[in-house]
Design an enzyme around this catalytic site. Structure first.
Site, PDB file in Angstrom:
ATOM      1  N   CYS A  21     -10.958   0.992   7.150  1.00 47.64           N
ATOM      2  CA  CYS A  21     -10.344   2.272   7.531  1.00 47.64           C
ATOM      3  C   CYS A  21     -10.946   3.446   6.760  1.00 47.64           C
ATOM      4  O   CYS A  21     -11.145   4.522   7.322  1.00 47.64           O
ATOM      5  CB  CYS A  21      -8.836   2.223   7.320  1.00 47.64           C
ATOM      6  SG  CYS A  21      -8.329   1.641   5.695  1.00 47.64           S
ATOM      7  N   GLU A  73       0.856  -1.203   0.000  1.00 49.41           N
ATOM      8  CA  GLU A  73       0.000   0.000   0.000  1.00 49.41           C
ATOM      9  C   GLU A  73       0.886   1.246   0.000  1.00 49.41           C
ATOM     10  O   GLU A  73       0.673   2.191   0.765  1.00 49.41           O
ATOM     11  CB  GLU A  73      -0.918   0.009   1.229  1.00 49.41           C
ATOM     12  CG  GLU A  73      -1.726  -1.277   1.359  1.00 49.41           C
ATOM     13  CD  GLU A  73      -2.722  -1.254   2.515  1.00 49.41           C
ATOM     14  OE1 GLU A  73      -3.881  -1.578   2.276  1.00 49.41           O
ATOM     15  OE2 GLU A  73      -2.333  -0.905   3.639  1.00 49.41           O
TER      16      GLU A  73
HETATM   17 ZN    ZN Z   1      -8.293   3.384   4.259  1.00 47.77          ZN
END
Ligand code: ZN
Length: 627
Positions: free
Chosen positions: A385, A301
């Site tokens: 998230c 990520e």
């Molecule tokens: Zn996120």
């Protein structure tokens, strides 16, 4: 109680002071419906999901109220906290008994899950209680704490209640007693997922407790000394003051920098600021997508190499764009450099906003710039998230419009609405904006003032066409430079009106030649908005063949019943399909033939943030451009 999002009111090294979100009312046609959907649809739906997915049950389990297994990720508490922060900001601007009740019941579960020593994390409960703090690198306990602190601060500022704040303080005291230099008899350590740094600085601002600032400074100083393995992924490879570019996990990197900017605002540590500026330059000049999205790589990520900006495989997590806004704001208030506001605006209107559907009920985790129709928003993520993160961003948005300094008022963003702005010298000035921004660039600002004051208006960096500024109908003689604030100093009288005209021609935007995937392509932008071509408006069109001729006229039209009301772009495109020789082969010896162009085909482009809200189809931001 002041509903300030990032409270630099007393920060010695931030020149600008924030304006409480309750002092700003947005009545515009763009953001205010989104804030209403956020409050009425998104937040109640997220509460149901927090219930259904076991996130609240995890807390009930930790407090012994529920016999059940822990479900989901070990950091799932953060989704409750981010949601609660969003609810707090939403309640600050408009009372909502149902939301208030949801928040109150979540707070009960949080409070009851706190251990007697202040520790709070539902994963490390019961049989796992003795494993606390055993893996700072991977297990996000301090990250969870950071989100708890931010929720508590928002709740305290919005409601005046210290219920959440007391929970946060007890946990922060526990962290202060636990982590620090060995010389102080504490345990060295930093979190693998930065976040707690900015939360601790804000907690210090909220409570006046300098130990929390000291703790934030410790966590920033201790990072980069390989306490958690020394990997770039965790921004632990070198001390922050030595960093030249952002690396590793994009959300973590941007949260860390936001925390470091907060620390700078309090301490004035020049080496820290210099590192942040180096990283900002490299990010925005070599690593950031045209949408304000950051994080090029699925692997880790992570932020990519310089100019590594793949489109279909853009990771560009919604949270990373949000984190960029948070960092940009913190840099902006240091001394009002408009380039931070430019990036903040780009990210807000594009890379952040694409993260949520128009109905407020589904979300992107990744926000790619090209897709074949398979990438769709979903009502929740297992790692959730992004959904509550965008909810808190939207709920706190009014706090990002204005700030003040000793000289006057800064207007960072434009939207129809009004504000009551308290100046450092005690005066309160009313500001009314009338505009159809971002669809039209005419902004009329009326000041309710009878005194000397500077008004600083942001001339966006995208505004290359001649900008005009008039006061009460008379041209104001000054240089208007894109990417700066124009200062209007005068003795104001009630009803004085400033007319700012920011022309919004459609711009064909090129990427740096080293961003190889975009060679020979342009992205269409109008005002702050990035556009894309989507299958739903262009049925049957193979976007890989589409060419935008350099001489094509691009028309704009506002369609009120499309995608909640958008300005669309339309132009006569051409199709350049592979010639017959390509049939059955992937490679051939190059020879200088041009692909045959078909007749013109009418093409419609929509704002990027609105893509994937209709039937699935291909989408593309970067379009082939004929020379
Ligand atoms: Zn996120």
């Amino acid at each position: 109680m002041s509903t300030i999002v990032v409270d630099t009111t007393h920060s010695p090294h931030a020149r600008q002071r924030p304006v409480p979100i309750t002092a700003v009312t947005l009545t515009d046609e763009f953001w205010s419906p989104r804030l209403r959907i956020n409050r009425q649809v998104t937040l109640p739906a997220q509460y149901r999901l927090l219930q259904e997915t076991g996130r609240l049950d995890n807390l009930r389990r930790a407090s012994g109220k529920k016999q059940t297994n822990f479900t989901g990720y070990f950091f799932n508490d953060t989704d409750v906290y981010k949601w609660l922060e969003a609810v707090a900001w939403a309640l600050a601007t408009e009372p909502d008994p149902a939301l208030e009740q949801m928040a109150d019941s979540a707070i009960v579960e949080i409070a009851d899950a706190q251990r007697p020593d202040g520790y709070l994390n539902s994963f490390y409960a019961l049989d796992k209680a003795n494993e606390r703090w055993t893996n700072l690198r991977d297990m996000h306990e301090l990250y969870c704490a950071g989100h708890l602190f931010q929720a508590a601060i928002a709740h305290a500022r919005a409601t005046g209640s210290d219920r959440m704040l007391n929970i946060a303080r007890r946990f922060a005291d526990h962290i202060y007693a636990t982590f620090g230099p060995e010389s102080e008899g504490k345990r060295p350590g930093v979190c693998g997922h930065p976040e707690v740094e900015m939360a601790l600085v804000e907690l210090a601002r909220q409570t006046g407790e300098s130990r929390y600032l000291e703790q934030a400074r410790y966590f920033i100083d201790a990072r980069g000394h390989h306490l958690i393995g020394g990997k770039e992924y965790h921004q632990d490879h070198v001390p922050l003051r030595e960093m030249d570019r952002m690396v590793g996990h994009a959300v973590r990197a941007a949260y860390l920098n936001a925390g470091a900017a907060d620390l700078y605002a309090e301490t004035g540590d020049a080496a820290l600021r210099a590192a942040l500026e180096r990283m900002w330059r490299n990010l925005t000049q070599r690593q950031m997508y045209v949408t304000g999205g950051i994080g090029s790589r699925y692997e880790g990520e992570a932020l990519g190499a310089d100019y590594e900006l793949p489109n279909t495989r853009a990771y560009t997590e919604t949270c990373a764009a949000i984190a960029l806004v948070m960092w940009a704001w913190r840099m902006l208030v240091l001394d009002g450099d408009a380039s931070y506001a430019d990036v903040m605006e780009t990210a807000l209107y594009n890379g952040v906003l694409s993260g949520i559907s128009l109905d407020g009920l589904s979300y992107f985790y990744e926000n790619p710039l090209a897709d074949d129709g398979q990438h769709r928003r979903t009502p929740w993520h297992e790692c959730a998230c992004c959904p509550p993160n965008i909810a808190r961003m939207l709920a706190s948005l009014p706090g990002y419009y204005y700030s003040t300094d000793e000289e006057g008022i800064y207007v960072h963003l434009y939207a129809e609405g009004s504000a009551r702005i308290a100046l450092p010298d005690g005066r309160t000035i009313g500001v009314t904006q009338r505009t159809r921004y971002p669809w039209l660039g005419q902004v009329s600002l009326e000041l309710d003032a009878e005194s000397d004051l500077s008004l600083f208006l942001r001339i966006p960096g995208w505004c290359e066409a001649p900008t005009t500024l008039e006061i009460n109908g008379t041209p104001y003689p000054t240089q208007l430079t894109p990417g700066s604030y124009v200062a209007i100093w005068r003795t104001w009288h009630k009803g004085d009106t400033v007319q700012l005209s920011l022309p919004m021609p459609v711009r064909r935007v090129q990427a740096h030649p080293y961003a190889l995937e975009n060679n020979g392509r342009v992205a269409l932008m109008r005002g702050p908005l990035v556009y894309c071509v989507e299958g739903a408006d262009n049925l049957g069109l193979d976007l890989r063949d589409l060419v935008l001729p350099s001489n094509a006229e691009i028309n704009t039209s506002f369609l009120s019943d499309l995608l909640g009301g958008v300005v669309t772009l339309s132009f006569d495109g051409q199709l350049a399909s592979p010639d017959a020789e390509w049939t059955g082969r992937l490679y051939r010896t190059a020879h200088p033939t041009l692909a045959p162009m078909t007749n013109h085909i009418r093409v419609t482009a929509i704002p990027y943030y609105a893509w994937a809200n209709r039937q699935p189809g291909p989408t593309q931001v970067w379009l082939r451009h004929s020379a």
